[in-house]
Scaffold this active site. Structure first.
Site, PDB file in Angstrom:
ATOM      1  N   HIS A  70       4.064  -5.268  -3.684  1.00 23.32           N
ATOM      2  CA  HIS A  70       2.971  -5.021  -4.645  1.00 23.32           C
ATOM      3  C   HIS A  70       3.277  -5.634  -6.015  1.00 23.32           C
ATOM      4  O   HIS A  70       2.884  -5.103  -7.051  1.00 23.32           O
ATOM      5  CB  HIS A  70       2.688  -3.528  -4.787  1.00 23.32           C
ATOM      6  CG  HIS A  70       2.214  -2.873  -3.528  1.00 23.32           C
ATOM      7  ND1 HIS A  70       0.897  -2.895  -3.131  1.00 23.32           N
ATOM      8  CD2 HIS A  70       2.890  -2.212  -2.556  1.00 23.32           C
ATOM      9  CE1 HIS A  70       0.784  -2.261  -1.971  1.00 23.32           C
ATOM     10  NE2 HIS A  70       1.976  -1.845  -1.600  1.00 23.32           N
ATOM     11  N   ASN A 143      -3.770   2.203  -0.064  1.00 25.82           N
ATOM     12  CA  ASN A 143      -4.011   0.809   0.311  1.00 25.82           C
ATOM     13  C   ASN A 143      -5.478   0.624   0.659  1.00 25.82           C
ATOM     14  O   ASN A 143      -6.235   1.593   0.770  1.00 25.82           O
ATOM     15  CB  ASN A 143      -3.155   0.412   1.521  1.00 25.82           C
ATOM     16  CG  ASN A 143      -1.683   0.271   1.176  1.00 25.82           C
ATOM     17  OD1 ASN A 143      -1.333  -0.067   0.053  1.00 25.82           O
ATOM     18  ND2 ASN A 143      -0.821   0.530   2.147  1.00 25.82           N
ATOM     19  N   HIS A 334       4.023   7.080  -8.004  1.00 29.85           N
ATOM     20  CA  HIS A 334       4.965   7.811  -7.158  1.00 29.85           C
ATOM     21  C   HIS A 334       4.173   8.797  -6.307  1.00 29.85           C
ATOM     22  O   HIS A 334       3.442   9.644  -6.846  1.00 29.85           O
ATOM     23  CB  HIS A 334       5.973   8.547  -8.038  1.00 29.85           C
ATOM     24  CG  HIS A 334       7.080   9.226  -7.301  1.00 29.85           C
ATOM     25  ND1 HIS A 334       7.220   9.210  -5.932  1.00 29.85           N
ATOM     26  CD2 HIS A 334       8.141   9.960  -7.766  1.00 29.85           C
ATOM     27  CE1 HIS A 334       8.288   9.889  -5.586  1.00 29.85           C
ATOM     28  NE2 HIS A 334       8.868  10.359  -6.675  1.00 29.85           N
ATOM     29  N   TYR A 357      10.183   5.914  -4.261  1.00 29.25           N
ATOM     30  CA  TYR A 357       9.511   5.435  -5.465  1.00 29.25           C
ATOM     31  C   TYR A 357      10.343   5.661  -6.731  1.00 29.25           C
ATOM     32  O   TYR A 357      10.362   4.830  -7.638  1.00 29.25           O
ATOM     33  CB  TYR A 357       8.142   6.104  -5.622  1.00 29.25           C
ATOM     34  CG  TYR A 357       7.064   5.475  -4.777  1.00 29.25           C
ATOM     35  CD1 TYR A 357       6.041   4.732  -5.356  1.00 29.25           C
ATOM     36  CD2 TYR A 357       7.067   5.602  -3.398  1.00 29.25           C
ATOM     37  CE1 TYR A 357       5.053   4.146  -4.590  1.00 29.25           C
ATOM     38  CE2 TYR A 357       6.092   5.013  -2.612  1.00 29.25           C
ATOM     39  CZ  TYR A 357       5.088   4.289  -3.216  1.00 29.25           C
ATOM     40  OH  TYR A 357       4.119   3.708  -2.448  1.00 29.25           O
TER      41      TYR A 357
END
Length: 698
Positions: A70, A143, A334, A357
């Site tokens: 990402h 997503n 996160h 994360y």
């Protein structure tokens, strides 16, 4: 009207100095910044030049490590508001009062490529939303596809290593068409459902504003009584769900590698704020085992025909960031950032993300104080005993431990008033083992469901995508193994792919899944509300264009929110039929059909020979036609379209007669653009694509 997050940001804005001299970081005034301090005009640079050293040091440290995945993204601020109270299934404060707007920051991204890669590669897109709620920050890190490649996070390093460029030559950039990725997925049947999504047009969205978002995992809502409800999150764009096709996506990478991020920025700047509806699929805990798949399996969806999506609110993005690095690049999401009323499940992929994360943010943002960065700061009060560390921005005094008496017992623990976060009381027991549940081991049924749900043109695109991707794979055994996996999904799919990549069709596989379909999965059923707002319309003009006709059509389309641009062989102006110059927005050599959603060909009293003899213009129209885009022609402009000789397509030949056939709208009338013509063209644009039209002879 500013929200709480916008007011908080004001304190951190650093505008250009209005007056006063240039200084160093220490406030020392500088009278010269073009030349280093040297011994004579041609001598060596002196180490005592503190201004030079500071300036270069700051430049050398401007960048931080990019995200492993990402990395390439675009972001925007906005707000979320619920439609009504959701208290019946969650105590989350931001989902209670329709009159309360919660500030948000959203980051869209591609997964595989680095920051410098293109927007329109075939890839999954991130859709991450940070809600700045009154109870703290909540991150819905999703997503644009509702499933994932793997079921357990322990495989994530292997998957990303395989997906990333090959280690020996760092090729390809931002692409999945290479040996290591397909070697991995052909050895992991659990990836097959996600690979079907990745090979579909969902992997090349037309715009971030026309892209769905999904939470992927099954989460848990918790109400005020402590009762849990399983939940799946869905973002649905108001403009409908639309995609590019692979051929134009590849050309976009050269014509405008920033195609998606530019589109988002320009829409917000022009006041066309992207809007999404948040919906949820709710499953009572007592129904956890009523499905023929496991709710904890991130490679599965809950078909909407079984559990409808319930709309609960809307999100509007209405502000671009002030500084890409400070905000879009430094925002830290996160999955573990939850608020009271939202909790986790035992999904093993989600559990891994909750661990991962925080590690990522520590290495990227230089230490534990990344939550103090403006984009990451909650609007809720922060009271902790955390101290010191890299980039600590506060000068703390007093006690830094709990319990304490010297500090008056502050910060005190939350009471039993129901405001504090309380973990869902789920009973967990069992032996410590490394074993996947048998309920996770159906790898093909939902991949087949996706295939069965596609329209004919979507299936053609999926086959073409598999052929392209596997055609880039050098290892024959990987090609063969992959089509063998596809045979478990659909024998016809496997055979069609095999024929295109030079391997033998696989033997029939055992396909016990039912031939069912879910209409909600097909792009053909997600076209939106019929609006053409923000659609990009190209108008091809040349000397002699009918100015009245052109102006009338342009005003009618613009009134509906479309963005209409006049394109000609050159910049400047063309000579209109009224003898005046008509302004050109862009020169044809600088753009292409792939950057627009539709094409209008106006006519002129003397015809349009310049366009018909211009190969660039003819290619523009030809590409728009074969990509299924709406095309309209008026008067002598019809001749441009006729010159391409579309087979069996109805084109107007008489005055006053509007003909609309498979997204092509024509009217041979000169001097006017009728309401009937404009309406037919609008409907053709709103449909987005027209894949049932016949081919061109020319």
């Amino acid at each position: 009207m500013t929200d709480r997050k916008e007011r908080q940001r004001e304190a951190y804005r650093a505008a250009d100095p209005a007056e006063g001299p240039l200084t160093t970081d220490q406030g020392v005034a500088v009278d010269h910044t073009d030349d280093s301090l040297t011994v004579g005009e041609r001598g060596p640079t002196l180490m005592e030049d503190f201004h030079f050293r500071e300036k270069l040091m700051r430049f050398d440290h401007e960048r931080i490590p990019e995200r492993v995945v990402h990395a390439r993204g675009a972001g925007a601020y906005g707000y979320f508001e619920p439609y009504e109270s959701c208290a019946e299934f969650t105590r989350a404060a931001f989902l209670q009062d329709p009159s309360v707007r919660t500030p948000v920051f959203v980051r869209f991204s591609t997964v595989q490529g680095p920051r410098g890669s293109a927007d329109t590669v075939r890839d999954v897109r991130g859709f991450a939303t940070k809600f700045y709620t009154s109870e703290g920050n909540y991150d819905l890190v999703g997503n644009n596809m509702p499933v994932f490649f793997i079921q357990d996070g322990i495989k994530f390093p292997d998957f990303v290593h395989a997906l990333k460029p090959e280690p020996h030559n760092e090729i390809p950039t931002g692409a999945s068409a290479h040996d290591t990725l397909w070697d991995f997925v052909s050895l992991q049947p659990e990836t097959m459902h996600m690979m079907m999504w990745l090979m579909s047009d969902r992997a090349i969205p037309r715009s971030f504003r026309m892209m769905q978002g999904f939470g992927v995992h099954t989460f848990r809502f918790v109400d005020a009584r402590g009762r849990g409800t399983f939940v799946k999150f869905h973002w649905k764009p108001k403009l409908g769900v639309h995609s590019l096709v692979w051929d134009e996506a590849q050309e976009c990478q050269g014509r405008d590698p920033d195609f998606n991020r530019r589109d988002l920025w320009q829409a917000i700047e022009s006041g066309e704020y992207p809007e999404y509806e948040l919906g949820v699929q709710l499953v009572p805990e007592e129904d956890e085992f009523t499905f023929d798949f496991d709710l904890l399996d991130a490679t599965k969806i809950i078909p909407e025909e079984q559990v409808p999506v319930r709309p609960i609110g809307r999100m509007v993005l209405n502000r671009n960031p002030d500084n890409f690095f400070a905000e879009t690049e430094q925002v830290a999401f996160h999955t573990g950032n939850v608020v009271p009323g939202i909790d986790f499940t035992n999904d093993p992929l989600l559990q891994a993300r909750n661990f991962s994360y925080l590690d990522t943010q520590l290495i990227r943002l230089g230490g534990p104080n990344f939550a103090q960065l403006p984009v990451n700061q909650p609007v809720a009060p922060v009271r902790t005993n955390q101290r010191d560390g890299y980039h600590q921005g506060a000068i703390h005094t007093g006690t830094n431990y709990s319990p304490n008496s010297l500090g008056g017992g502050c910060p005190a623990l939350a009471g039993v008033d129901g405001y504090a976060f309380s973990h869902y009381a789920e009973r967990v027991d069992g032996a410590k083992i490394r074993k996947r549940s048998e309920s996770f081991k159906d790898f093909y049924s939902q991949a087949a469901l996706f295939w069965n749900s596609m329209s004919d043109w979507e299936r053609r695109h999926i086959v073409d995508a598999f052929r392209f991707e596997l055609g880039k794979v050098g290892a024959v055994q990987v090609r063969e193994r992959t089509v063998g996996e596809l045979a478990h999904i659909d024998p016809g799919l496997a055979t069609a792919v095999a024929e295109g990549i030079g391997v033998a069709p696989p033997a029939p596989a055992n396909t016990e899944h039912k031939p069912v379909a879910s209409p909600a999965l097909s792009l053909a059923n997600l076209r939106g509300n019929g609006s053409i707002r923000t659609r990009q319309i190209a108008v091809l003009v040349s000397d002699g264009v009918d100015t009245d006709q052109l102006t009338q059509a342009q005003e009618a389309l613009s009134a509906q929110g479309a963005v209409v641009e006049a394109l000609a062989a050159h910049d400047g102006k063309v000579l209109g039929s009224d003898g005046n110059g008509y302004a050109v927005d862009r020169a044809l050599p600088t753009v292409a059909s792939v950057l627009y959603d539709a094409v209008l060909l106006p006519g002129g009293p003397t015809g349009t020979p310049d366009l018909r003899s211009d190969e660039t213009a003819m290619r523009f129209v030809r590409d728009a036609y074969r990509h299924g885009k709406a095309i309209a022609a008026l008067g002598s402009g019809v001749g441009i379209l006729s010159a391409l000789e579309p087979e069996a397509l109805h084109i107007a030949s008489g005055h006053g007669h509007v003909c609309a056939d498979r997204g092509v709208v024509t009217d041979a009338t000169t001097g006017t653009a009728s309401e009937e013509f404009t309406q037919a063209f609008t409907e053709a644009i709103a449909a987005h694509r027209h894949w049932d039209r016949p081919p061109l002879r020319c």
